[in-house]
Design an enzyme around this catalytic site. Structure first.
Site, PDB file in Angstrom:
ATOM      1  N   THR A   1      32.409  -3.758 -13.659  1.00 47.79           N
ATOM      2  CA  THR A   1      32.346  -3.225 -15.023  1.00 47.79           C
ATOM      3  C   THR A   1      32.104  -1.726 -14.987  1.00 47.79           C
ATOM      4  OG1 THR A   1      29.949  -3.533 -15.161  1.00 47.79           O
ATOM      5  CG2 THR A   1      31.314  -5.369 -15.881  1.00 47.79           C
TER       6      THR A   1
ATOM      7  N   VAL B   1      27.530  -5.195 -24.920  1.00 46.71           N
ATOM      8  CA  VAL B   1      28.192  -6.492 -24.756  1.00 46.71           C
ATOM      9  C   VAL B   1      29.383  -6.324 -23.813  1.00 46.71           C
ATOM     10  CG1 VAL B   1      29.371  -8.390 -25.891  1.00 46.71           C
ATOM     11  CG2 VAL B   1      27.502  -7.204 -27.069  1.00 46.71           C
TER      12      VAL B   1
ATOM     13  N   LYS C   1     -17.212   4.267   3.689  1.00 50.31           N
ATOM     14  CA  LYS C   1     -17.409   3.106   4.542  1.00 50.31           C
ATOM     15  C   LYS C   1     -17.607   1.895   3.643  1.00 50.31           C
ATOM     16  CE  LYS C   1     -17.852   1.791   8.895  1.00 50.31           C
ATOM     17  NZ  LYS C   1     -18.978   2.286   9.695  1.00 50.31           N
ATOM     18  N   HIS C   2     -16.768   0.887   3.824  1.00 54.21           N
ATOM     19  CA  HIS C   2     -16.850  -0.332   3.024  1.00 54.21           C
ATOM     20  C   HIS C   2     -16.785  -0.026   1.530  1.00 54.21           C
ATOM     21  CE1 HIS C   2     -19.017  -2.391   6.636  1.00 54.21           C
ATOM     22  NE2 HIS C   2     -17.745  -2.125   6.869  1.00 54.21           N
TER      23      HIS C   2
ATOM     24  N   ASN D   1     -26.057  -1.255  -8.088  1.00 50.01           N
ATOM     25  CA  ASN D   1     -26.751  -0.122  -8.696  1.00 50.01           C
ATOM     26  C   ASN D   1     -26.631   1.102  -7.777  1.00 50.01           C
ATOM     27  OD1 ASN D   1     -27.924  -1.238 -11.120  1.00 50.01           O
ATOM     28  ND2 ASN D   1     -29.260  -2.441  -9.811  1.00 50.01           N
TER      29      ASN D   1
ATOM     30  N   ASP E   1     -40.219   3.065 -12.659  1.00 52.23           N
ATOM     31  CA  ASP E   1     -40.428   2.925 -11.222  1.00 52.23           C
ATOM     32  C   ASP E   1     -39.262   3.475 -10.399  1.00 52.23           C
ATOM     33  OD1 ASP E   1     -38.693   0.935 -12.047  1.00 52.23           O
ATOM     34  OD2 ASP E   1     -39.773  -0.718 -11.092  1.00 52.23           O
TER      35      ASP E   1
ATOM     36  N   HIS F   1     -18.631  -2.384 -10.233  1.00 50.25           N
ATOM     37  CA  HIS F   1     -18.986  -3.639  -9.585  1.00 50.25           C
ATOM     38  C   HIS F   1     -17.924  -4.091  -8.599  1.00 50.25           C
ATOM     39  CE1 HIS F   1     -21.639  -3.888 -13.202  1.00 50.25           C
ATOM     40  NE2 HIS F   1     -22.477  -4.277 -12.278  1.00 50.25           N
TER      41      HIS F   1
ATOM     42  N   GLY G   1      31.050   1.990 -14.956  1.00 51.79           N
ATOM     43  CA  GLY G   1      30.973   3.005 -13.918  1.00 51.79           C
ATOM     44  C   GLY G   1      31.121   2.452 -12.518  1.00 51.79           C
TER      45      GLY G   1
ATOM     46  N   PHE H   1     -28.896   3.624 -16.861  1.00 50.48           N
ATOM     47  CA  PHE H   1     -30.244   4.085 -17.205  1.00 50.48           C
ATOM     48  C   PHE H   1     -31.310   3.432 -16.333  1.00 50.48           C
ATOM     49  CE2 PHE H   1     -29.507   0.686 -20.532  1.00 50.48           C
ATOM     50  CZ  PHE H   1     -30.422  -0.240 -20.042  1.00 50.48           C
TER      51      PHE H   1
END
Length: 531
Positions: A39, A70, A282-283, A425, A485, A531, A41, A480
């Site tokens: 078809t 088509v 690392k890891h 964390n 502590d 995470h 080109g 936060f």
């Protein structure tokens, strides 16, 4: 009825957007006496090359119309692809309606993905959604008992080899492989269209979402030797491990790719115009990140954060790798080094390190480019925007009586940027543009603070220093402090300024503890859980 094994190819339909290798393939088919339909080109290119071609319009009795929308959607095309050659009713229908069998379909689709990548407007993207191509591909793939369907230029050579080996025929196993590839291609194409459209019409969470990838490498194993694994690219072209050129060393492992991606995404946060930077991973966690006057200095400062963890790690650089930096890196065993470029001297130095992989990408990734990230869970997939959050000095809120100095603010923002790439964390100590302690992936923020401080103390002893590296540092927390502590653990380690999101029910308590300790603290209003 069992599917027939060997099937000859007598008639082929070739209609492609990517015309690489088309003439060469058609010449080889024509030499075998295979009739070629085509078809648009594709037909024009083949005729220009002196190859006899029959237009699909001549087969269907209808001209191409509606700007080419088509042309192949016709029973004399689809009947030729779908007819079961061993079914008497199908054969009778073909004879009654003048439908000739098509034994080979070679189609690749309108370049929709490339059109989107160029930033084309909505209407242009719509016009580059192929309809006839996917319809033919799916028809041919369904009838792979008799029909070969090729959707990738990379499979041309395999097709020719199959025909050579089987005297112009193909095996069922070969046709099954082609069919599987074909269905994956149309699925990926539809995924690209649906993903683009969801974004184009402002649907961040569409009811259905499709995912697709292209095989880049089969791994020896995954995270562990008993796990099979492979690497697939997503076609976005984002600079990094997926687009990098590997100059030396054995094939990358599953873990190498994961860690190298983490390293390069982190170092890409630091634009070259802001100075040389190095990240050691690392890891999937950084064990050292630093700026320097040169790449060598940046590397050595990053290395001095945690020399033990850096052994066998991944090193990412934000500029052209030079000989001096390569010599410094060569002093220890390193798995992978990735950078935008590497000069000849650096490559020559690394050539003596046969187990080291050197990758160059040509560019840094854009740390603010919006994209989606995916994570599989049992029975589903979590999808979210990539964390491209940034804060500027002007956006920081000083919440303590003590104001941070300009130098501390620079270090705070550096620590905050690194923290975005540390597993929660996360606690990151920084001094003078270099990490001096990193605590990652702990269930308690206090533990992260103490682990990072302990590593800093160990490193100071290894360097022959009398004080921990964290003395006089700043510290970043990815989320936060729920209690004071964790903050006090950082203060005990020697931190004199803190950057954290804020937003805890006990912010007042934490601020009061910072004031009592005589340190500065700023809030970002943004967290960086990873995470």
């Amino acid at each position: 009825m069992p599917m027939t094994n060997l099937q000859p190819i007598r008639r082929a339909l070739l209609s492609v957007s990517d015309k690489e290798g088309l003439v060469e393939l058609a010449e080889l088919l024509a030499q075998r006496g295979i009739e070629i339909l085509s078809t648009g080109g594709s037909a024009g290119m083949l005729r220009d090359a002196g190859i006899t071609v029959k237009d699909v319009a001549e087969v269907t009795g209808f001209p191409e119309m509606m700007d080419g929308r088509v042309k192949t959607l016709h029973p004399r095309v689809h009947g030729g692809l779908l007819a079961l050659r061993d079914n008497a009713d199908h054969v009778a229908a073909m004879e009654e309606h003048g439908i000739g069998p098509i034994d080979l379909l070679v189609v690749n689709l309108y370049p929709f993905e490339a059109t989107v990548a160029k930033g084309a407007d909505y209407d242009t993207c719509i016009e580059n959604i192929d309809i006839g191509g996917p319809a033919m591909i799916r028809a041919a793939a369904k009838n792979h008992a008799f029909v070969n369907v090729v959707t990738d230029v990379a499979d041309y050579a395999a097709l020719v080899a199959e025909l050579d080996e089987n005297d112009g025929q193909t095996t069922l196993a070969f046709r099954q492989q082609l069919a599987q590839t074909a269905y994956a291609r149309t699925a990926a194409y539809d995924a690209a269209v649906s993903t683009w459209m969801a974004d184009a019409i402002g649907q961040p969470t569409p009811r259905r979402r499709a995912f697709a990838g292209t095989l880049a490498a089969t791994m020896r194993y995954g995270e562990n030797p008993h796990q099979a694994a492979a690497f697939y690219t997503d076609g976005t072209g984002r600079p990094g491990v997926a687009t990098a050129e590997q100059h030396q060393g054995k094939a990358l492992s599953y873990n190498n790719i994961n860690d190298t991606d983490a390293a390069y995404e982190l170092v890409s946060e630091f634009a070259p115009e802001s100075g040389p930077a190095c990240a050691i991973i690392k890891h999937a966690n950084p064990c050292g990140v630093a700026r320097g006057a040169t790449l060598e200095e940046a590397y050595r400062r990053a290395f001095d954060c945690d020399r033990t963890s850096a052994f066998g790690g991944i090193i990412a650089l934000n500029g052209k790798l030079d000989g001096a930096t390569a010599r410094a890196i060569s002093e220890i065993f390193t798995e992978v080094v990735i950078a935008p470029e590497a000069d000849d001297e650096a490559r020559e130095i690394f050539a003596a390190k046969k187990n080291l992989r050197l990758l160059t990408t040509g560019a840094l990734a854009d740390p603010r480019q919006p994209m989606l990230t995916y994570r599989q869970v049992s029975g589903g997939m979590l999808v979210q925007d990539k964390d491209v959050g940034h804060v500027s000095k002007a956006e920081l809120k000083v919440v303590t009586k003590v104001q941070p100095t300009d130098a501390q603010l620079d270090d705070l923002l550096f620590a905050w940027t690194v923290g975005k790439h540390v597993k929660s964390n996360a606690i990151i100590y920084v001094k003078d543009g270099a990490t001096v302690g990193v605590g990652a992936g702990q269930m308690s923020r206090v533990d992260s603070s103490r682990i990072a401080a302990r590593k800093s103390l160990d490193m100071a002893e290894a360097l022959g220093l009398s004080e921990p590296l964290t003395k006089g540092s700043v510290v970043a927390s990815d989320a936060f402090f729920p209690f004071a502590d964790g903050l006090m653990a950082a203060v005990e380690a020697g931190a004199r300024a803190v950057i954290q999101p804020g937003g805890s029910m006990r912010d007042d308590e934490v601020i009061a503890a910072a004031d009592e300790a005589g340190i500065a603290m700023v809030f970002t209003g943004m967290r960086h859980f990873r995470h």
